[in-house]
Design a protein around this motif. Structure first.
Motif, PDB file in Angstrom:
ATOM      1  N   ARG A   1      -7.457  -4.352 -12.786  1.00  0.00           N
ATOM      2  CA  ARG A   1      -6.664  -3.054 -12.287  1.00  0.00           C
ATOM      3  C   ARG A   1      -5.418  -2.854 -12.959  1.00  0.00           C
ATOM      4  O   ARG A   1      -5.111  -1.816 -13.294  1.00  0.00           O
ATOM      5  CB  ARG A   1      -6.682  -3.233 -10.683  1.00  0.00           C
ATOM      6  CG  ARG A   1      -7.981  -3.046 -10.065  1.00  0.00           C
ATOM      7  CD  ARG A   1      -7.723  -3.176  -8.442  1.00  0.00           C
ATOM      8  NE  ARG A   1      -7.088  -1.850  -7.792  1.00  0.00           N
ATOM      9  CZ  ARG A   1      -6.528  -2.127  -6.790  1.00  0.00           C
ATOM     10  NH1 ARG A   1      -6.337  -3.045  -6.138  1.00  0.00           N
ATOM     11  NH2 ARG A   1      -5.587  -0.900  -6.463  1.00  0.00           N
TER      12      ARG A   1
ATOM     13  N   LEU B   1      -4.342   0.150 -15.505  1.00  0.00           N
ATOM     14  CA  LEU B   1      -3.334   0.914 -15.393  1.00  0.00           C
ATOM     15  C   LEU B   1      -2.456   0.828 -16.697  1.00  0.00           C
ATOM     16  O   LEU B   1      -1.793   2.065 -17.102  1.00  0.00           O
ATOM     17  CB  LEU B   1      -2.219   0.642 -14.115  1.00  0.00           C
ATOM     18  CG  LEU B   1      -3.044   0.858 -12.851  1.00  0.00           C
ATOM     19  CD1 LEU B   1      -2.190   0.135 -11.713  1.00  0.00           C
ATOM     20  CD2 LEU B   1      -3.043   2.275 -12.543  1.00  0.00           C
TER      21      LEU B   1
ATOM     22  N   VAL C   1       6.382   0.125 -10.030  1.00  0.00           N
ATOM     23  CA  VAL C   1       5.267   1.474 -10.297  1.00  0.00           C
ATOM     24  C   VAL C   1       4.093   0.704 -10.133  1.00  0.00           C
ATOM     25  O   VAL C   1       3.029   1.376  -9.314  1.00  0.00           O
ATOM     26  CB  VAL C   1       5.563   2.257 -11.638  1.00  0.00           C
ATOM     27  CG1 VAL C   1       4.239   2.943 -11.782  1.00  0.00           C
ATOM     28  CG2 VAL C   1       7.026   3.034 -11.742  1.00  0.00           C
ATOM     29  N   LEU C   2       3.879  -0.335 -10.514  1.00  0.00           N
ATOM     30  CA  LEU C   2       2.284  -0.864 -10.470  1.00  0.00           C
ATOM     31  C   LEU C   2       2.085  -1.368  -9.248  1.00  0.00           C
ATOM     32  O   LEU C   2       1.147  -1.188  -8.519  1.00  0.00           O
ATOM     33  CB  LEU C   2       2.245  -2.317 -11.444  1.00  0.00           C
ATOM     34  CG  LEU C   2       2.115  -1.782 -12.865  1.00  0.00           C
ATOM     35  CD1 LEU C   2       2.485  -3.228 -13.590  1.00  0.00           C
ATOM     36  CD2 LEU C   2       0.931  -1.214 -13.362  1.00  0.00           C
TER      37      LEU C   2
ATOM     38  N   GLU D   1       3.284  -0.137  -6.349  1.00  0.00           N
ATOM     39  CA  GLU D   1       2.996   1.100  -5.485  1.00  0.00           C
ATOM     40  C   GLU D   1       1.585   1.577  -5.764  1.00  0.00           C
ATOM     41  O   GLU D   1       0.832   2.148  -4.909  1.00  0.00           O
ATOM     42  CB  GLU D   1       4.006   2.103  -5.907  1.00  0.00           C
ATOM     43  CG  GLU D   1       3.880   3.541  -5.141  1.00  0.00           C
ATOM     44  CD  GLU D   1       4.815   4.535  -5.377  1.00  0.00           C
ATOM     45  OE1 GLU D   1       4.571   5.849  -5.574  1.00  0.00           O
ATOM     46  OE2 GLU D   1       5.965   4.266  -5.786  1.00  0.00           O
ATOM     47  N   GLN D   2       1.267   1.691  -7.087  1.00  0.00           N
ATOM     48  CA  GLN D   2      -0.165   2.285  -7.565  1.00  0.00           C
ATOM     49  C   GLN D   2      -1.205   1.191  -6.856  1.00  0.00           C
ATOM     50  O   GLN D   2      -2.321   1.925  -6.604  1.00  0.00           O
ATOM     51  CB  GLN D   2      -0.367   2.372  -8.914  1.00  0.00           C
ATOM     52  CG  GLN D   2       0.671   3.574  -9.444  1.00  0.00           C
ATOM     53  CD  GLN D   2       0.771   3.702 -11.013  1.00  0.00           C
ATOM     54  OE1 GLN D   2       0.351   2.633 -11.845  1.00  0.00           O
ATOM     55  NE2 GLN D   2       0.613   4.813 -11.642  1.00  0.00           N
TER      56      GLN D   2
END
Length: 106
Positions: free
Chosen positions: A35, A39, A49-50, A52-53
């Motif tokens: 994953r 991304l 950011v990672l 959160e995603q």
């Protein structure tokens, strides 16, 4: 294994190379790391950011990124105080894409 030694692909591969290749595929054997790589195929990103995603803690994402980096699947670059991660090269992306194609055809 002797039958493979005559193949051009196998020629020149030392036992240590086989170990590295095995470790490479082990890194791809984890859904979270896949994953993350998916991304990063879209754009470079930092840990927050990672996280959160992915819906994960920054610590958990950092741990996975360190594994990916130590196995030369991702690289990092500093921009001021921020560290951004990216796929090392097009080979990693190609392997992910080919694997995805393979499972979609089944």
């Amino acid at each position: 294994m002797a039958e493979y030694q005559d193949s051009q692909l196998y020629a020149g591969l030392k036992e240590s190379n086989l170990y590295i290749l095995t470790e490479f595929f082990k890194m791809l054997g984890n859904p979270t790391r896949i994953r993350i790589l998916l991304l990063l195929m879209e754009q470079d990103a930092n840990v927050s950011v990672l996280a959160e995603q992915l819906g994960m803690t920054q610590s958990a994402v950092s741990h996975q990124l360190n594994l990916l980096k130590s196995n030369k699947l991702v690289k990092r670059r500093r921009d001021g105080k921020m560290i951004f991660y990216a796929i090392v090269d097009e080979h990693v992306q190609m392997i992910i894409e080919k694997g995805t194609e393979h499972i979609r055809e089944q």
